[in-house]
Design a protein around this motif. Structure first.
Motif, short mmCIF file in Angstrom:
data_model
loop_
_atom_site.label_atom_id
_atom_site.label_comp_id
_atom_site.label_asym_id
_atom_site.label_seq_id
_atom_site.Cartn_x
_atom_site.Cartn_y
_atom_site.Cartn_z
N GLU A 42 0.99 -1.20 -0.11
CA GLU A 42 -0.02 -0.13 -0.12
C GLU A 42 0.65 1.41 0.09
O GLU A 42 1.95 1.24 0.42
CB GLU A 42 -0.84 0.07 1.45
CG GLU A 42 -1.83 -1.01 1.11
CD GLU A 42 -2.90 -1.06 2.41
OE1 GLU A 42 -3.60 -0.07 2.45
OE2 GLU A 42 -2.68 -2.03 3.21
N ARG A 49 -6.06 -1.01 11.53
CA ARG A 49 -7.41 -1.30 10.68
C ARG A 49 -8.52 -1.29 11.69
O ARG A 49 -9.54 -0.73 11.06
CB ARG A 49 -7.38 -2.73 10.13
CG ARG A 49 -6.27 -2.76 8.90
CD ARG A 49 -6.34 -3.75 8.01
NE ARG A 49 -4.87 -3.97 7.43
CZ ARG A 49 -4.69 -3.23 6.29
NH1 ARG A 49 -5.61 -2.69 5.55
NH2 ARG A 49 -3.42 -3.36 5.99
N ARG A 129 -11.32 -3.23 3.96
CA ARG A 129 -9.96 -3.81 4.35
C ARG A 129 -8.81 -2.68 4.31
O ARG A 129 -8.36 -2.65 5.51
CB ARG A 129 -9.54 -4.71 3.45
CG ARG A 129 -8.17 -5.47 3.93
CD ARG A 129 -8.47 -6.40 4.95
NE ARG A 129 -7.26 -6.90 5.59
CZ ARG A 129 -7.25 -7.67 6.61
NH1 ARG A 129 -8.24 -8.27 7.32
NH2 ARG A 129 -6.06 -7.85 7.50
C1 LIG Z 1 -11.90 -2.86 8.89
C2 LIG Z 1 -11.35 -3.79 9.85
C3 LIG Z 1 -11.67 -3.71 11.19
C4 LIG Z 1 -11.24 -4.36 12.40
N1 LIG Z 1 -11.66 -4.29 13.49
C5 LIG Z 1 -11.01 -4.92 14.45
C6 LIG Z 1 -11.42 -4.94 15.64
O1 LIG Z 1 -12.29 -4.09 16.15
N2 LIG Z 1 -10.61 -5.90 16.68
C7 LIG Z 1 -9.74 -6.81 16.41
O2 LIG Z 1 -9.44 -7.44 17.19
N3 LIG Z 1 -9.37 -6.95 14.90
C8 LIG Z 1 -10.21 -6.28 14.15
N4 LIG Z 1 -9.52 -6.29 12.64
C9 LIG Z 1 -8.79 -7.21 12.44
C10 LIG Z 1 -6.99 -6.71 12.58
O3 LIG Z 1 -6.96 -5.39 11.82
C11 LIG Z 1 -6.07 -7.70 11.95
O4 LIG Z 1 -6.26 -8.78 12.50
C12 LIG Z 1 -4.70 -6.87 11.59
O5 LIG Z 1 -4.81 -5.70 10.83
C13 LIG Z 1 -3.82 -8.13 11.12
O6 LIG Z 1 -2.70 -7.32 10.86
P1 LIG Z 1 -1.48 -8.01 9.70
O7 LIG Z 1 -0.39 -7.28 9.59
O8 LIG Z 1 -1.40 -9.51 10.03
O9 LIG Z 1 -2.39 -7.69 8.35
P2 LIG Z 1 -2.73 -6.42 7.61
O10 LIG Z 1 -3.23 -5.46 8.48
O11 LIG Z 1 -3.82 -7.08 6.46
O12 LIG Z 1 -1.52 -6.06 6.97
C14 LIG Z 1 -0.74 -6.81 5.83
C15 LIG Z 1 -0.07 -5.67 4.86
O13 LIG Z 1 0.58 -6.55 3.89
C16 LIG Z 1 0.50 -5.75 2.61
N5 LIG Z 1 0.84 -6.94 1.44
C17 LIG Z 1 0.09 -7.89 1.27
N6 LIG Z 1 0.46 -8.63 0.19
C18 LIG Z 1 1.69 -8.01 0.11
C19 LIG Z 1 2.90 -8.13 -1.12
N7 LIG Z 1 2.85 -9.17 -1.84
N8 LIG Z 1 3.86 -7.32 -0.73
C20 LIG Z 1 3.83 -6.27 -0.03
N9 LIG Z 1 3.16 -6.05 1.03
C21 LIG Z 1 2.00 -6.68 0.96
C22 LIG Z 1 -0.91 -5.50 2.63
O14 LIG Z 1 -1.26 -4.44 1.63
C23 LIG Z 1 -1.15 -5.03 4.11
O15 LIG Z 1 -0.91 -3.69 4.22
C24 LIG Z 1 -10.20 -5.44 11.80
C25 LIG Z 1 -9.83 -5.52 10.58
C26 LIG Z 1 -10.40 -4.63 9.59
C27 LIG Z 1 -10.26 -4.90 7.96
#
Ligand SMILES: Cc1cc2nc3c(=O)[nH]c(=O)nc-3n(C[C@H](O)[C@H](O)[C@H](O)COP(=O)(O)OP(=O)(O)OC[C@H]3O[C@@H](n4cnc5c(N)ncnc54)[C@H](O)[C@@H]3O)c2cc1C
Length: 411
Positions: A42, A49, A129
């Protein structure tokens, strides 16, 4: 000599979301002296999020960027750059803007929303998302459009809440017989179904979408719903397609198959957050958790391991925790239960505040709290220490949950 080599070594983190950004922070906290590169698809600086379906959607907050000073941490941020292939033999990551060499690699590419088939390019069919998704939906809310939400899960409920608050006409269609059917039993969720009506949203359960076209959502039973905009909240799947051919093992659900210390099948490669599943000794099964707290805890294990080796890293087996803000209620859940666990009501679900406990072999394994944050906080600690609950006091809301313990048997 050792120190010089360590200093020159490079950790590359793929995915600049919650788990990726916090892995970078945790590495510095653990004292990693080498280079750190955080690669994110991004264009935005790493952000949180949960506010996207709450304050950001309603315009009460502009954004939700993490308060992390990456420059001060000496973390190189490569944004707007998607990784598309991994070559462990050469310790090389290929990105859209060229290759990057690494010594340790952390996979933190999160999850992406499932979509209705054929809806990828449709302008009026949305998912929620990213920050860009939230910004698009904010104008939908501001324009008070007629909205059909597909899916009454966590995201569907939170979006419907915000849309009603903004004064939109909202219909939520859910294929199962109750909202949150995959997460909670019907005895509980049938009470949650009432929250939709209370807020002025229409909830249609047992309603399967068969097509969406030209402002109409067609249901499998022939009903047609008129919609200016459609928001799809039918779950998310790990973003791991880009690992094809890398030798990193995936599970049938698409998650990276990590071990108890979040190591993958390939040495020096770790996986954390929404993209990774891990074996939980606490619950006796592999868990894939799509919640914020898991993406905060995992980075500590990964960072400790990169800096100090497996002996220096605790096993990643947290009591899962998440919260949701929906229809004026604060809903929290800690632990993990299955249909075989015993359910114990603590309060009345028609009241504004109540909880539910789940017991396995007398021990508390999970707690759901609606408007009772103390039950949640106390229950979470009891789950952590494997406490045996005393059913009588545990069901009595006038007794603090932390004292409803049969200490003799539970330890
Ligand atoms: C709208 C929303 C509301 C939420 N509310 C809650 C809540 O109230 N309570 C709760 O417990 N959880 C909530 N969640 C869940 C929580 O936000 C997620 O569990 C958390 O964001 C996970 O973090 P992550 O870093 O694993 O993944 P992500 O936050 O998805 O981050 C992964 C990142 O990797 C990037 N990426 C993907 N593929 C590639 C690639 N090939 N190369 C480079 N970069 C890449 C993506 O663009 C993204 O920015 C919510 C989620 C959303 C979407």
């Amino acid at each position: 000599m050792d120190e010089v080599e360590h200093t020159q070594r490079q950790v590359v983190i793929v995915g600049a979301g919650m788990a990726g950004a916090h892995t970078a922070v945790a590495l510095r906290e653990e004292g990693w002296p080498g280079a750190i590169t955080l690669v994110g698809a991004e264009p935005h600086p790493p952000y949180d999020r949960p506010p996207l379906s709450k304050a950001v959607l309603l315009g009460a907050a502009e954004g939700s960027a993490f308060d992390i000073d990456f420059t001060a941490l000496d973390v190189e941020l490569l944004l707007g750059r998607r990784a598309h292939r991994l070559h462990p033999d050469e310790r090389r990551l290929d990105t859209e803007a060229g290759p990057i060499a690494y010594d340790h690699l952390v996979i933190a590419t999160g999850a992406e929303p499932r979509r209705l088939s054929g809806s990828h390019a449709a302008p009026r069919i949305h998912v929620l998302r990213t920050l860009d998704d939230a910004e698009r939906l904010r104008s939908v809310l501001a324009a008070r459009r007629r909205i059909v939400v597909v899916g009454a899960g966590w995201i569907g409920a939170e979006f419907a809440t915000a849309a009603r608050e903004a004064g939109c006409e909202v219909t939520v269609v859910e294929a199962a017989d109750q909202p949150l059917a995959g997460a909670l039993p019907a005895e509980i969720t049938r009470h949650m179904a009432d929250w939709y009506a209370e807020s002025g949203a229409r909830l249609l359960t047992g309603a399967q979408v068969s097509a969406v076209a030209d402002g109409t959502v067609l249901l499998a039973d022939g009903r047609r719903l008129t919609a200016d905009e459609v928001v799809v909240g039918i779950g998310a799947r790990p973003v791991t397609d880009w690992l094809a051919g890398s030798g990193v093992d995936l599970c049938p659900d698409g998650s990276v198959r990590a071990d108890e210390r979040l190591r993958t099948s390939v040495p020096e490669i770790y996986a954390v957050g929404d993209c990774a599943s891990f074996p939980s000794a606490r619950y006796g099964e592999r868990l894939l958790i799509h919640h914020w707290d898991n993406a905060l805890q995992g980075p500590r294990t990964v960072a400790a391991q990169i800096v100090s080796g497996p002996a220096g890293a605790a096993v990643h087996d947290p009591v899962p925790y998440f919260w949701s803000e929906q229809f004026g209620r604060f809903v929290q859940y800690a632990g993990h239960h299955t249909g075989a666990d015993e359910m114990l009501w603590r309060g009345n679900p028609t009241d504004t505040a109540w909880s539910v406990c789940w017991l396995r072999a007398e021990k508390l394994v999970a707690v759901l709290a609606v408007g009772r944050p103390r039950d949640l906080a106390q229950g979470r600690k009891l789950i952590e220490r494997g406490a045996v609950l005393d059913r009588g006091p545990a069901a009595d809301t006038s007794v603090p949950l932390k004292t409803a313990v049969a200490e003799r048997r539970g330890g």
